[in-house]
Enzyme design. Structure first.
Site, PDB file in Angstrom:
ATOM      1  N   LYS A 197       0.331  -1.335  -0.165  1.00  0.00           N
ATOM      2  CA  LYS A 197       0.400   0.126   0.140  1.00  0.00           C
ATOM      3  C   LYS A 197       0.751   1.186   0.001  1.00  0.00           C
ATOM      4  O   LYS A 197       1.944   1.042   0.229  1.00  0.00           O
ATOM      5  CB  LYS A 197      -0.778  -0.114   1.322  1.00  0.00           C
TER       6      LYS A 197
HETATM    7  C1  LIG Z   1      -4.737  -4.024   0.371  1.00  0.00           C
HETATM    8  C2  LIG Z   1      -6.925  -4.044   0.895  1.00  0.00           C
HETATM    9  C3  LIG Z   1      -8.264  -4.792   1.599  1.00  0.00           C
HETATM   10  C4  LIG Z   1      -6.985  -5.387   2.965  1.00  0.00           C
HETATM   11  O1  LIG Z   1      -5.952  -4.880   3.812  1.00  0.00           O
HETATM   12  P1  LIG Z   1      -5.070  -5.891   4.694  1.00  0.00           P
HETATM   13  O2  LIG Z   1      -4.460  -4.739   5.348  1.00  0.00           O
HETATM   14  O3  LIG Z   1      -4.534  -6.724   3.203  1.00  0.00           O
HETATM   15  O4  LIG Z   1      -5.786  -6.886   5.198  1.00  0.00           O
HETATM   16  C5  LIG Z   1      -9.227  -5.030   1.945  1.00  0.00           C
HETATM   17  N1  LIG Z   1      -9.457  -3.245   0.635  1.00  0.00           N
HETATM   18  C6  LIG Z   1      -8.943  -3.174  -0.492  1.00  0.00           C
HETATM   19  C7  LIG Z   1      -9.067  -2.466  -1.470  1.00  0.00           C
HETATM   20  C8  LIG Z   1      -7.700  -3.606  -0.787  1.00  0.00           C
HETATM   21  O5  LIG Z   1      -6.597  -2.927  -1.780  1.00  0.00           O
END
Ligand SMILES: *Cc1c(COP(=O)(O)O)cnc(C)c1O
Length: 377
Positions: A190
């Site tokens: 992210k």
């Molecule tokens: C990455 C992501 C998540 C989940 O986040 P995690 O920290 O990996 O559990 C949820 N929604 C979207 C749109 C994502 O890209």
């Protein structure tokens, strides 16, 4: 072989290690500690959210957001179809029923037309959803004025899945603070990372308080361990929060580099009429988490040709998220499309490619990627 070029990988700013060292020096290795509460305060300061609870992942944040809004077994929850499965999975953890909503071509996010269709269908049977989960895809906000107008009319709260869009804005408000509850992810890929983590934010204190309670095993305020509700072990650790604090200091640098990457692609492909970069709406700022393009249906070059050509050079790229309504695990749930005979999210999945958008790469790396792709056309 050249070093692998990634879609988006962790990019440390430098101060992360300072906060981790502080935790070691004070023996705040155990969960919780000053990094966690400071990271929460710093996220609130950055996004103007009133309250925040740091959690183990974005997925756990969505789970507790749904629970905070009272979602229970057999409830309906409307949810963006074009997303990562982590948006929809927590709906089923609670035994609720997801209903998938299509995108529009402008923002690639939830379409107000499809959302209205879903409300019309269920209201006819005297049903309405307990919550609507709206995703801000690839770093860009959905068009909330249009979506909120519908949700407000039926008094249904919004969870903003801002896992990919920390730092983006919608009409001056920070992504994650437009809905009733917002969630962020700090997974490794992210815009900023804690190596793994998430956050739930809201301007309504009872939501973040309840999330904190459930995330720490639902311990009642007693000297002994007293439990009146089922709990979870969902809290962020003090070490991870230290990484997050260092990362938040450099988020604006990351966003400007991501924007530069997007603009390089846009400029690089401007003469190839079959290629379109994802539209950036003028109602806010994107954080440009991933640069994504689509290729015209009648082009002789297909998305897979681009992915394979890049893979040959040790460069990572990927198709757009496969919509939830097309996933085998969710195939029995209802889906409402924006257009009569065509699903926009399906079309974006079939024609899209997520391009390398790693802020650690140099501008010449991106020129090299652009050249590889251009040669195919
Ligand atoms: C990455 C992501 C998540 C989940 O986040 P995690 O920290 O990996 O559990 C949820 N929604 C979207 C749109 C994502 O890209």
């Amino acid at each position: 072989m050249k070093d692998r070029i990634y879609l988006s990988s962790p990019h440390m700013g430098g101060n992360e290690i300072k906060y981790i060292n502080e935790a070691f020096e004070e023996n705040w290795i155990a969960p919780l500690g000053p990094n966690v509460s400071n990271f929460e305060k710093e996220i609130c300061k950055y996004t103007n959210a009133s309250y925040a609870t740091a959690l183990a992942s974005g997925t756990s944040a969505i789970h507790l957001a749904l629970k905070s809004l009272g979602v229970k077994s057999k409830d309906l929850v409307f949810c963006s179809s074009l997303t990562f499965s982590a948006t929809a999975n927590p709906i089923t953890y609670l035994g609720a029923t997801p209903v998938f909503i299509d995108s529009d071509y402008e923002s690639w996010n939830m379409s107000h037309i499809a959302l209205q269709k879903a409300f019309d269908y269920f209201l006819e049977n005297d049903k309405k959803p307990k919550a609507v989960v709206i995703v801000n895809l690839y770093g860009q906000s959905a068009d909330y004025d249009k979506l909120k107008k519908i949700c407000d009319k039926y008094e249904v709260p919004i969870i903003e899945d801002a896992a990919e869009s920390l730092g983006a804005t919608y009409k001056g408000k920070y992504s994650g603070t437009v809905g009733d509850i917002g969630i962020y992810s700090f997974n490794g890929n992210k815009i900023i990372t804690t190596s793994g983590g998430g956050m739930l934010v809201s301007n309504i204190e009872k939501y973040t308080k309840k999330a904190l309670f459930w995330a720490t095993q639902s311990r009642e305020n007693e000297r002994h361990y007293e439990h009146k509700e089922i709990g979870y072990n969902y809290r962020m650790s003090n070490i991870c929060a230290g990484i997050g604090r260092g990362q938040l200091e450099v988020i604006e640098d990351r966003i400007s580099k991501k924007k530069q990457i997007y603009e390089l692609y846009k400029e690089g492909f401007k003469d190839i009429k079959e290629i379109q970069m994802m539209n950036i709406c003028d109602y806010g700022r994107s954080n440009y988490w991933l640069s994504v393009m689509t290729i015209d249906k009648n082009s002789k070059v297909k998305p897979i040709d681009i992915i394979l050509a890049l893979e040959k050079e040790n460069i990572e790229s990927r198709p757009v998220w496969k919509p939830m309504h097309m996933q085998p695990i969710f195939k029995d749930y209802k889906f409402f499309s924006t257009l009569e005979n065509q699903s926009v999210s399906e079309d974006l999945f079939n024609q899209g490619v997520c391009l390398p958008s790693d802020t650690k790469n140099s501008l010449s790396d991106f020129k090299y990627i652009i050249d590889i792709i251009k040669k195919l056309f």
